[in-house]
Enzyme design. Structure first.
Site, PDB file in Angstrom:
ATOM      1  N   GLY A 245       0.809  -1.167   0.032  1.00 47.23           N
ATOM      2  CA  GLY A 245      -0.015   0.135   0.002  1.00 47.23           C
ATOM      3  C   GLY A 245       0.974   1.264  -0.148  1.00 47.23           C
ATOM      4  O   GLY A 245       0.154   2.541   0.001  1.00 47.23           O
ATOM      5  N   GLU A 287       5.115  -5.505   1.451  1.00 46.89           N
ATOM      6  CA  GLU A 287       4.744  -5.735  -0.030  1.00 46.89           C
ATOM      7  C   GLU A 287       4.540  -4.691  -0.863  1.00 46.89           C
ATOM      8  O   GLU A 287       3.348  -4.508  -1.179  1.00 46.89           O
ATOM      9  CB  GLU A 287       3.590  -6.669   0.170  1.00 46.89           C
ATOM     10  CG  GLU A 287       3.645  -7.895   0.893  1.00 46.89           C
ATOM     11  CD  GLU A 287       2.272  -8.656   1.352  1.00 46.89           C
ATOM     12  OE1 GLU A 287       1.323  -8.019   0.664  1.00 46.89           O
ATOM     13  OE2 GLU A 287       2.257  -9.629   1.706  1.00 46.89           O
ATOM     14  N   GLY A 289       4.241  -2.762  -4.354  1.00 50.55           N
ATOM     15  CA  GLY A 289       4.184  -3.098  -5.817  1.00 50.55           C
ATOM     16  C   GLY A 289       4.303  -1.878  -6.412  1.00 50.55           C
ATOM     17  O   GLY A 289       5.287  -1.444  -7.089  1.00 50.55           O
ATOM     18  N   ARG A 290       3.201  -0.803  -6.350  1.00 47.55           N
ATOM     19  CA  ARG A 290       3.195   0.580  -7.087  1.00 47.55           C
ATOM     20  C   ARG A 290       4.464   1.154  -6.774  1.00 47.55           C
ATOM     21  O   ARG A 290       4.925   1.883  -7.577  1.00 47.55           O
ATOM     22  CB  ARG A 290       1.825   1.068  -6.563  1.00 47.55           C
ATOM     23  CG  ARG A 290       1.763   2.454  -7.082  1.00 47.55           C
ATOM     24  CD  ARG A 290       0.679   3.369  -6.259  1.00 47.55           C
ATOM     25  NE  ARG A 290      -0.459   2.535  -5.968  1.00 47.55           N
ATOM     26  CZ  ARG A 290      -1.623   2.467  -6.945  1.00 47.55           C
ATOM     27  NH1 ARG A 290      -1.567   3.128  -7.928  1.00 47.55           N
ATOM     28  NH2 ARG A 290      -2.537   1.685  -6.504  1.00 47.55           N
ATOM     29  N   ARG A 326      -6.769   2.972 -15.428  1.00 42.71           N
ATOM     30  CA  ARG A 326      -6.806   3.634 -14.036  1.00 42.71           C
ATOM     31  C   ARG A 326      -7.657   5.007 -14.124  1.00 42.71           C
ATOM     32  O   ARG A 326      -8.622   5.151 -13.238  1.00 42.71           O
ATOM     33  CB  ARG A 326      -5.429   3.956 -13.610  1.00 42.71           C
ATOM     34  CG  ARG A 326      -4.708   2.563 -13.157  1.00 42.71           C
ATOM     35  CD  ARG A 326      -3.388   2.969 -12.339  1.00 42.71           C
ATOM     36  NE  ARG A 326      -3.749   3.398 -11.056  1.00 42.71           N
ATOM     37  CZ  ARG A 326      -3.658   4.744 -10.666  1.00 42.71           C
ATOM     38  NH1 ARG A 326      -3.360   5.584 -11.453  1.00 42.71           N
ATOM     39  NH2 ARG A 326      -3.872   4.724  -9.449  1.00 42.71           N
ATOM     40  N   CYS A 357     -14.834   3.353 -27.779  1.00 41.85           N
ATOM     41  CA  CYS A 357     -16.211   3.805 -28.060  1.00 41.85           C
ATOM     42  C   CYS A 357     -16.876   3.944 -26.748  1.00 41.85           C
ATOM     43  O   CYS A 357     -18.064   3.073 -26.339  1.00 41.85           O
ATOM     44  CB  CYS A 357     -16.838   2.776 -28.884  1.00 41.85           C
ATOM     45  SG  CYS A 357     -18.368   3.388 -29.681  1.00 41.85           S
ATOM     46  N   GLU A 358     -16.424   4.655 -25.931  1.00 39.70           N
ATOM     47  CA  GLU A 358     -16.996   5.044 -24.577  1.00 39.70           C
ATOM     48  C   GLU A 358     -16.799   6.362 -24.223  1.00 39.70           C
ATOM     49  O   GLU A 358     -15.572   6.947 -24.282  1.00 39.70           O
ATOM     50  CB  GLU A 358     -16.315   4.140 -23.419  1.00 39.70           C
ATOM     51  CG  GLU A 358     -16.642   2.625 -23.731  1.00 39.70           C
ATOM     52  CD  GLU A 358     -17.980   2.081 -23.073  1.00 39.70           C
ATOM     53  OE1 GLU A 358     -18.683   2.828 -22.330  1.00 39.70           O
ATOM     54  OE2 GLU A 358     -17.936   0.912 -23.035  1.00 39.70           O
ATOM     55  N   TYR A 386      -0.014  -1.191 -12.848  1.00 41.28           N
ATOM     56  CA  TYR A 386      -1.391  -1.214 -13.117  1.00 41.28           C
ATOM     57  C   TYR A 386      -1.736  -0.700 -14.437  1.00 41.28           C
ATOM     58  O   TYR A 386      -3.018  -0.309 -14.837  1.00 41.28           O
ATOM     59  CB  TYR A 386      -2.378  -0.618 -11.812  1.00 41.28           C
ATOM     60  CG  TYR A 386      -1.926  -1.218 -10.648  1.00 41.28           C
ATOM     61  CD1 TYR A 386      -2.275  -2.644 -10.275  1.00 41.28           C
ATOM     62  CD2 TYR A 386      -1.319  -0.804  -9.674  1.00 41.28           C
ATOM     63  CE1 TYR A 386      -1.874  -3.166  -9.106  1.00 41.28           C
ATOM     64  CE2 TYR A 386      -0.920  -1.243  -8.305  1.00 41.28           C
ATOM     65  CZ  TYR A 386      -1.112  -2.558  -8.139  1.00 41.28           C
ATOM     66  OH  TYR A 386      -0.933  -3.072  -6.964  1.00 41.28           O
TER      67      TYR A 386
END
Length: 433
Positions: A245, A287, A289-290, A326, A357-358, A386
């Site tokens: 985190g 832990e 990651g980011r 994201r 197409c959104e 991510y």
């Protein structure tokens, strides 16, 4: 290195006569050589980020392990870099375990933490020899029917959750993750009676946290639960895992996480409590990651269209939320620069949109940038975590390529998918001609 736009100084980003260079390599050259969209990852930044975390904690506590949270980026080359650095690995799926083993991680350096785990997945994990961190009593009981591991860890819900968005808060009353305190003792007693000999305990409270307090409060709660298990079940712990985190700033005005302060407060509390509770000297695990891969990655995307309406100036690029989800999923902010116009001042306010197409296919809203022309190259920064790992083939668009850069050199580490990639694994049923 020179400051790039409104961003903090970064050892891998450099402005050379108005052109963005990433760890010594021209963004324009990479886009020309490998096409766009393109993820570019810096080996130097990954190694330095890992070392910063490990050294900051290990100089304050003798027994520390850093588990890279693989879900942030599972490219084999990224995993191999971290394996060489001595990192352990946090996996959340059998696929991540499979990739970690292929990258050279030994099973004893892999911790699997899954939720809603199938029996065949438990069998695969058991046969792989990795340490399993169970998320529920159901999972534990089903695992023990398959085998009795030497070591088991339990993921605890410490009743403290935090994160940059509600979807990434992984503890507290609304969370699906972890075992609540009243069931934790039962979990360890069940494992002990089944013949498990070694134990760990773990938590994870959320993602993208930039303040120290949530970690210290959750650590206090986790250690109280560990003490209760120690007293009531009579077991010790090989390791106590504080989860990940660790956040990184995306917006220019955001303050960086004070890693030194975090390590100082957490390790001081940890040492005090394990001594107070008679828990010995369990390994302290974290832990990230980011924190390790986020600012090591840049997404390059080419401008296809500049469209001016009475209300907006839209820049249409070839990367959409199929490439980087994201912003659409979390409302996340990513810094963007015009990679071939770094020395030009901001003149216009643009919204950068993709080809999906959104209406939600927006990478950046209302950014003041140099006057943009079709063919320009946009760099979306802080895209290493991510980004590719959450990309998709939505709208039947093949996934992009990935490149690794280091000291002016570069290499392709994932090939771009083609239209034929969309056919892989598909079959007509016999009644369709």
């Amino acid at each position: 290195m020179q400051r790039v736009g409104m961003l903090r100084p970064n050892e891998i980003l450099e402005d050379r006569e108005g052109v963005l260079h990433i760890d010594g390599v021209s963004a324009l050259e990479l886009a020309e050589r490998f096409d766009t969209p393109l993820y570019v990852m810096s080996e130097r930044r990954i190694r330095n980020n890992y070392r910063r975390v490990y050294e900051t904690f290990s100089k304050r506590y003798r027994k520390v392990k850093v588990y890279y949270s693989a879900k942030a980026n599972t490219n084999l080359s990224i995993l191999k870099i971290l394996e060489e650095e001595g990192s352990c690995l946090d996996a959340v799926s059998p696929g991540e375990v499979f990739l970690a083993l292929k990258a050279g991680f030994k099973p004893e350096r892999i911790l699997y933490t899954g939720t809603s785990v199938r029996d065949d997945e438990l069998r695969f994990l058991s046969e792989s020899g990795v340490t399993i961190n169970v998320d529920s009593l159901s999972q534990l009981r089903r695992l023990l029917k398959i085998s009795t591991p030497e070591t088991i860890s339990v993921r605890v819900n410490p009743e403290v959750g935090a994160g940059h968005h509600e979807h990434v808060v992984t503890a507290g009353r609304e969370s699906k993750f972890g075992i609540w305190e009243e069931k934790v003792v039962e979990a360890y007693r069940t494992a002990l009676e089944a013949g498990v000999k070694h134990f760990g305990i773990q938590m994870h409270i959320g993602s993208g946290i930039l303040s120290v307090e949530p970690f210290t409060v959750a650590t206090e709660n986790l250690l109280k639960i560990a003490n209760r298990v120690h007293e009531e079940v009579g077991i010790g712990f090989e390791f106590i895992d504080l989860g990940g985190g660790l956040g990184v700033p995306y917006k220019p005005e955001e303050e960086e996480l004070n890693l030194d302060l975090l390590a100082e407060k957490v390790t001081a509390l940890y040492r005090e409590r394990v001594e107070q509770y008679g828990l010995g000297e369990p390994t302290l695990c974290v832990e990230p990651g980011r924190y390790i891969v986020c600012d090591a990655g840049v997404l390059l995307t080419r401008v296809n269209t500049v469209k001016v309406t009475p209300f907006k100036r839209f820049v249409g690029v070839d990367a959409g939320f199929n490439t980087l989800i994201r912003p659409a999923m979390y409302g996340s902010y990513h810094p963007v620069v015009v990679a071939n116009r770094l020395n030009e001042p901001g003149e216009e306010t643009y919204t950068i949109v993709g080809p999906i197409c959104e209406s939600g296919d927006i990478l950046a809203k209302d950014r003041m940038l140099p006057r943009i022309q079709e063919g320009d190259l946009i760099a979306v920064l802080n895209a290493g975590a991510y980004g590719y790992s959450m990309s998709s083939q939505y709208n039947s668009r093949p996934r992009c390529a990935e490149v690794l850069v280091m000291d002016g050199e570069y290499a392709l580490i994932r090939e771009r998918e083609t239209l034929h990639s969309l056919l892989e694994g598909q079959h007509y049923p016999p009644w369709l001609k």
